[in-house]
Design an enzyme around this catalytic site. Structure first.
Site, PDB file in Angstrom:
ATOM      1  N   LYS A   1     -66.363  51.813  20.345  1.00 18.96           N
ATOM      2  CA  LYS A   1     -66.067  51.144  19.068  1.00 18.96           C
ATOM      3  C   LYS A   1     -64.539  51.082  18.967  1.00 18.96           C
ATOM      4  O   LYS A   1     -63.903  52.074  18.623  1.00 18.96           O
ATOM      5  CB  LYS A   1     -66.660  51.948  17.903  1.00 18.96           C
ATOM      6  CG  LYS A   1     -66.908  51.169  16.613  1.00 18.96           C
ATOM      7  CD  LYS A   1     -65.711  50.453  16.035  1.00 18.96           C
ATOM      8  CE  LYS A   1     -64.807  51.356  15.225  1.00 18.96           C
ATOM      9  NZ  LYS A   1     -63.645  50.596  14.666  1.00 18.96           N
TER      10      LYS A   1
ATOM     11  N   GLU B   1     -57.959  63.184  19.734  1.00 16.80           N
ATOM     12  CA  GLU B   1     -56.521  62.949  19.926  1.00 16.80           C
ATOM     13  C   GLU B   1     -56.005  62.454  18.584  1.00 16.80           C
ATOM     14  O   GLU B   1     -56.305  61.329  18.183  1.00 16.80           O
ATOM     15  CB  GLU B   1     -56.283  61.868  20.987  1.00 16.80           C
ATOM     16  CG  GLU B   1     -56.694  62.242  22.380  1.00 16.80           C
ATOM     17  CD  GLU B   1     -55.821  63.322  22.993  1.00 16.80           C
ATOM     18  OE1 GLU B   1     -54.681  63.514  22.518  1.00 16.80           O
ATOM     19  OE2 GLU B   1     -56.289  63.977  23.927  1.00 16.80           O
TER      20      GLU B   1
ATOM     21  N   CYS C   1     -48.352  58.024  18.643  1.00 16.38           N
ATOM     22  CA  CYS C   1     -48.671  59.352  18.110  1.00 16.38           C
ATOM     23  C   CYS C   1     -47.748  60.426  18.674  1.00 16.38           C
ATOM     24  O   CYS C   1     -47.458  61.401  18.010  1.00 16.38           O
ATOM     25  CB  CYS C   1     -50.130  59.698  18.368  1.00 16.38           C
ATOM     26  SG  CYS C   1     -50.678  59.334  20.031  1.00 16.38           S
TER      27      CYS C   1
ATOM     28  N   GLU D   1     -46.919  62.342   9.386  1.00 13.72           N
ATOM     29  CA  GLU D   1     -46.817  61.290  10.388  1.00 13.72           C
ATOM     30  C   GLU D   1     -46.618  59.951   9.682  1.00 13.72           C
ATOM     31  O   GLU D   1     -47.461  59.527   8.899  1.00 13.72           O
ATOM     32  CB  GLU D   1     -48.087  61.250  11.242  1.00 13.72           C
ATOM     33  CG  GLU D   1     -48.002  60.230  12.352  1.00 13.72           C
ATOM     34  CD  GLU D   1     -49.184  60.290  13.302  1.00 13.72           C
ATOM     35  OE1 GLU D   1     -50.335  60.244  12.825  1.00 13.72           O
ATOM     36  OE2 GLU D   1     -48.958  60.388  14.512  1.00 13.72           O
TER      37      GLU D   1
HETATM   38  P1  NAP Z   1     -58.074  55.602  11.830  1.00 19.33           P
HETATM   39  O1  NAP Z   1     -58.662  55.104  10.572  1.00 19.33           O
HETATM   40  O2  NAP Z   1     -58.189  57.038  12.148  1.00 19.33           O
HETATM   41  O3  NAP Z   1     -58.704  54.728  13.011  1.00 19.33           O
HETATM   42  C1  NAP Z   1     -59.015  55.145  14.321  1.00 19.33           C
HETATM   43  C2  NAP Z   1     -60.393  54.637  14.725  1.00 19.33           C
HETATM   44  O4  NAP Z   1     -61.405  55.307  13.956  1.00 19.33           O
HETATM   45  C3  NAP Z   1     -60.606  53.150  14.468  1.00 19.33           C
HETATM   46  O5  NAP Z   1     -61.455  52.610  15.449  1.00 19.33           O
HETATM   47  C4  NAP Z   1     -61.287  53.180  13.117  1.00 19.33           C
HETATM   48  O6  NAP Z   1     -61.974  52.003  12.798  1.00 19.33           O
HETATM   49  C5  NAP Z   1     -62.209  54.352  13.283  1.00 19.33           C
HETATM   50  N1  NAP Z   1     -62.701  54.928  12.028  1.00 19.33           N
HETATM   51  C6  NAP Z   1     -62.155  54.844  10.779  1.00 19.33           C
HETATM   52  N2  NAP Z   1     -62.918  55.505   9.889  1.00 19.33           N
HETATM   53  C7  NAP Z   1     -63.971  56.019  10.565  1.00 19.33           C
HETATM   54  C8  NAP Z   1     -65.097  56.793  10.192  1.00 19.33           C
HETATM   55  N3  NAP Z   1     -65.309  57.193   8.934  1.00 19.33           N
HETATM   56  N4  NAP Z   1     -65.992  57.150  11.157  1.00 19.33           N
HETATM   57  C9  NAP Z   1     -65.792  56.769  12.438  1.00 19.33           C
HETATM   58  N5  NAP Z   1     -64.751  56.027  12.844  1.00 19.33           N
HETATM   59  C10 NAP Z   1     -63.841  55.651  11.929  1.00 19.33           C
HETATM   60  O7  NAP Z   1     -56.574  55.199  11.895  1.00 19.33           O
HETATM   61  P2  NAP Z   1     -55.907  53.933  11.188  1.00 19.33           P
HETATM   62  O8  NAP Z   1     -56.460  53.703   9.826  1.00 19.33           O
HETATM   63  O9  NAP Z   1     -56.020  52.798  12.088  1.00 19.33           O
HETATM   64  O10 NAP Z   1     -54.413  54.443  11.076  1.00 19.33           O
HETATM   65  C11 NAP Z   1     -54.056  55.343  10.025  1.00 19.33           C
HETATM   66  C12 NAP Z   1     -53.113  56.421  10.527  1.00 19.33           C
HETATM   67  O11 NAP Z   1     -53.692  57.113  11.635  1.00 19.33           O
HETATM   68  C13 NAP Z   1     -51.801  55.927  11.078  1.00 19.33           C
HETATM   69  O12 NAP Z   1     -50.877  55.681  10.111  1.00 19.33           O
HETATM   70  C14 NAP Z   1     -51.403  57.056  11.992  1.00 19.33           C
HETATM   71  O13 NAP Z   1     -50.785  58.081  11.270  1.00 19.33           O
HETATM   72  C15 NAP Z   1     -52.700  57.543  12.518  1.00 19.33           C
HETATM   73  N6  NAP Z   1     -52.984  57.029  13.878  1.00 19.33           N
HETATM   74  C16 NAP Z   1     -52.836  57.870  14.910  1.00 19.33           C
HETATM   75  C17 NAP Z   1     -53.090  57.420  16.194  1.00 19.33           C
HETATM   76  C18 NAP Z   1     -52.962  58.319  17.363  1.00 19.33           C
HETATM   77  O14 NAP Z   1     -52.920  57.842  18.472  1.00 19.33           O
HETATM   78  N7  NAP Z   1     -52.927  59.607  17.184  1.00 19.33           N
HETATM   79  C19 NAP Z   1     -53.462  56.108  16.415  1.00 19.33           C
HETATM   80  C20 NAP Z   1     -53.616  55.250  15.306  1.00 19.33           C
HETATM   81  C21 NAP Z   1     -53.378  55.745  14.062  1.00 19.33           C
HETATM   82  P3  NAP Z   1     -61.151  50.858  11.987  1.00 19.33           P
HETATM   83  O15 NAP Z   1     -60.260  50.242  12.967  1.00 19.33           O
HETATM   84  O16 NAP Z   1     -62.207  49.934  11.502  1.00 19.33           O
HETATM   85  O17 NAP Z   1     -60.416  51.549  10.866  1.00 19.33           O
END
Ligand code: NAP
Ligand code: MG
Length: 462
Positions: free
Chosen positions: A170, A245, A279, A369
Site C-alpha cells: 500500500k 521506520e 527522515c 520532526e
Molecule cells: P503517514 O501518514 O505516516 O504515512 C505513511 C504511510 O502510512 C502512507 O502510505 C499512509 O497512507 C499510511 N497510513 C496513514 N494512516 C494510516 C493508518 N491509520 N493505517 C495504516 N496506514 C496508514 O505520513 P504522512 O502523513 O505522509 O507524513 C506525515 C509526517 O510523517 C511527516 O511530516 C514526517 O514527519 C513523517 N514522515 C516520515 C517518513 C520517514 O521516512 N520516516 C516518511 C514520510 C513522512 P496515506 O498516504 O494515504 O496517508
C-alpha cells in the site's frame, strides 16, 4: 507514464471493488496529473488471498531463481530509469537530477544488492547437532511513504522477495504512480503471479485494512511515528511481527578540530536535499560556541545559494505544517538567518530554505520532526554538552560527526544513541543497516540485516 485505472493483483491489472479514486497532483504547479483507484478492505482482502496462495510456491523456489528475478527487476529499473525519474518529479516535485541520481539510482543499487544477497545467503546452517533453517516469514503487508517513493518500496519488496515472502504493498496516496511503474517492472521481470500485489488507497482505509488482515504475517511500515504507533498496536494485538521506520531529528555534530566550512556546507546540503523531506536528515547542527558565529554565517550563505533550485513540498498540508514550525521557531525566540515562513512563490507548495540560529535544545524546532528545508543551529560548551544535546530527543535514526581525526569522530559516534552515523561525510552504502534507536523505529532495512527482517528460524535436532 499513463496511470493504470486498476490494481496489480495476482499478476494482472484488475478493477477495484469500489469507485473511489485518488487524484494525483504535481506539487510544483498544483495541476492534477492523473488518478488511481482508492482501494478498500475488499481489494486488500483479494490481494492478501493472492499473496497467500502464491506463498508456498515462491517460498519453495530455489534462492538462485529468486535472485534471477531480482536481477531482472534491477535491469528493468535501469532500462526504465528515465521514465520513472520523470514520474517521481511529476508527483513528488523533486528536481529532475535528484530524481535520476537518488530517487531512481539508490533503488537500483538496493535491488541489485538483494539479487546478490539472495544468491549468496546461507539459508541453512549447522549448529552443533542441529540444522537451522531461515524460512520466509510469510505474507508481508508493506506500507510506504511518499518522500522517497521508489526507494521505500524497493527497501521492503526486494528483501521480502529475496527471503521467499510474498507481498501486498500500500504506497502513499501522494505518490501512487511510481508504485504503479514499479509493479509494471515486477511483472516484466517474470515474478510469478500473486508474489507481489499493489493496492493503491488511503492510509486509514486500505493501509489499516492491510495492517489488520489476519492473512498478513509481518507489517513493514515506514512513515510517521503517530501512524507507526497505531500499526504496532494492531500488530501487537494479533501477535504479528512488525518493522517500523519512523521519524528522526538527527544531529550533525561538528567537533572543534573539523574542517568547519566543509562540515557546514555538507550539512546544509543534507538538510535542503529533497526539500528536507528525509527522515534521516541532520536537522540539528551542533557547533562549539567559539566557532558558532562563523558557522552561522557559512550556513546562512549556503542556504541562500539554494534559492530557486529547491523543489516544493509534497502537498499543501505539508507546506502549511512546515511554515507553522517556522513561525513557532520565531515565536520561541530562535533567530532567522535565512528563509522564513512566507511562501516564496504563488503557485506550488514551496518553502524557502530556512536556517535558524540561537536555537536551544528544548525548543519545538529542536525536538520535533519538521520534514521541510529547515535547519537549526545549536551551540555546545564542550564535548559532553554536545553529546547530551545530540542524544536529547525521543528519536535516534541517523547523525553525522566531523573531526580532524577519524578516531576522534568514531569515539563520539559510538556514544550517540542512533542507528546510523556518517563520519566526515561518509557515503551512502546500500548494504549498511538502516533503522532507528528509541522512537525512530523497530528493525533494520538494507543489506543482510534487512533480509533478516523477512526470515524466521527453524531448528532440527539430530
Ligand atoms: P503517514 O501518514 O505516516 O504515512 C505513511 C504511510 O502510512 C502512507 O502510505 C499512509 O497512507 C499510511 N497510513 C496513514 N494512516 C494510516 C493508518 N491509520 N493505517 C495504516 N496506514 C496508514 O505520513 P504522512 O502523513 O505522509 O507524513 C506525515 C509526517 O510523517 C511527516 O511530516 C514526517 O514527519 C513523517 N514522515 C516520515 C517518513 C520517514 O521516512 N520516516 C516518511 C514520510 C513522512 P496515506 O498516504 O494515504 O496517508
Ligand atoms: Mg498521511
Amino acid at each position: 507514464m499513463k496511470a493504470h485505472d486498476g490494481m496489480y493483483i495476482d499478476g494482472t491489472w484488475r478493477p477495484a471493488a469500489g469507485r473511489d479514486v485518488i487524484e494525483v497532483v504535481n506539487p510544483a504547479d498544483e495541476q492534477v496529473i492523473g488518478q488511481v483507484p482508492a482501494g478498500d478492505a475488499r481489494d486488500v482482502d483479494t490481494a492478501v488471498r493472492a499473496a497467500r496462495a502464491a506463498l508456498p510456491g515462491w517460498a519453495a523456489t530455489p534462492p538462485a531463481e529468486r535472485a534471477a528475478r531480482l536481477a531482472a527487476l534491477r535491469d528493468l529499473l535501469v532500462a526504465r530509469a528515465g521514465e520513472i525519474a520523470e514520474t517521481v518529479t511529476a508527483e513528488l516535485g523533486s528536481p529532475p537530477k535528484l530524481s535520476q541520481t537518488v530517487h531512481v539510482g539508490a533503488p537500483i543499487a538496493v535491488a541489485g544488492s538483494y539479487a546478490e544477497l539472495a544468491a549468496a545467503h546461507a539459508f541453512e546452517e549447522r549448529v552443533g547437532n542441529s540444522t537451522v533453517y531461515q524460512e520466509p516469514i510469510g505474507v508481508v503487508g508493506a506500507i510506504t511513504p511518499w518522500n522517497y517513493p521508489l526507494h521505500q518500496i524497493v527497501a521492503k519488496v526486494a528483501p521480502a522477495l529475496a527471503a521467499g515472502c510474498t507481498v501486498v504493498l500500500k504506497p502513499a496516496e501522494d505518490t501512487p504512480l511510481t508504485a504503479q511503474a514499479f509493479a509494471e517492472a515486477v511483472h516484466e521481470a517474470g515474478v510469478p503471479a500473486g508474489v507481489f500485489n499493489l493496492v493503491t488507497g488511503l492510509g486509514p482505509v486500505a493501509g489499516q485494512a492491510l495492517a489488520e488482515h489476519p492473512g498478513v504475517d509481518l507489517v513493514s511500515f515506514t512513515g510517521s511515528t503517530a501512524v507507526g504507533r497505531k500499526i504496532a498496536a494492531i500488530a501487537g494485538a494479533a501477535v504479528k511481527k512488525v518493522a517500523l521506520e519512523l521519524g528522526g531529528k538527527s544531529a550533525n555534530v561538528i567537533l572543534p578540530s573539523a574542517d568547519l566550512a566543509r562540515a557546514v556546507n555538507v550539512g546544509v546540503a543534507n538538510v535542503m536535499s529533497n526539500s528536507g523531506q528525509t527522515c534521516s536528515a541532520w536537522t540539528r547542527m551542533l557547533v562549539h560556541r567559539d566557532q558558532y558565529d562563523e558557522a552561522v554565517a557559512l550556513a546562512a550563505a549556503a542556504a541562500a545559494k539554494y534559492g530557486d533550485r529547491i523543489g516544493p513540498l509534497v502537498n499543501a498540508k505539508q507546506q502549511a505544517r512546515v511554515r507553522g514550525y517556522i513561525e513557532k521557531g520565531v515565536a520561541e525566540g530562535a533567530r532567522l538567518v535565512a528563509g522564513g515562513p512566507e511562501a516564496p512563490r504563488e503557485r506550488g507548495y514551496f518553502v524557502s530554505p530556512t536556517v535558524f540560529a540561537d536555537v536551544t535544545p528544548g525548543m519545538t524546532i529542536a525536538q520535533e520532526e519538521i520534514f521541510g528545508p529547515v535547519l537549526s543551529i545549536l551551540a555546545y560548551q564542550d564535548e559532553e554538552d554536545a553529546l547530551r544535546i545530540a542524544n536529547g530527543t525521543v528519536y535516534g535514526l541517523a547523525g553525522a560527526v566531523w573531526a580532524g581525526d577519524e578516531a576522534e569522530a568514531v569515539a563520539f559516534a559510538r556514544r550517540m544513541e542512533t542507528g546510523q552515523v556518517d563520519i566526515n561525510g561518509g557515503r551512502f552504502n546500500p548494504l549498511a543497516p538502516f533503522g532507528g534507536y528509541k522512537q525512530s523505529g523497530v528493525g533494520r532495512e538494507l543489506g543482510v540485516h534487512g533480509l533478516a527482517e523477512y526470515l524466521q528460524t527453524k531448528s532440527l535436532q539430530f
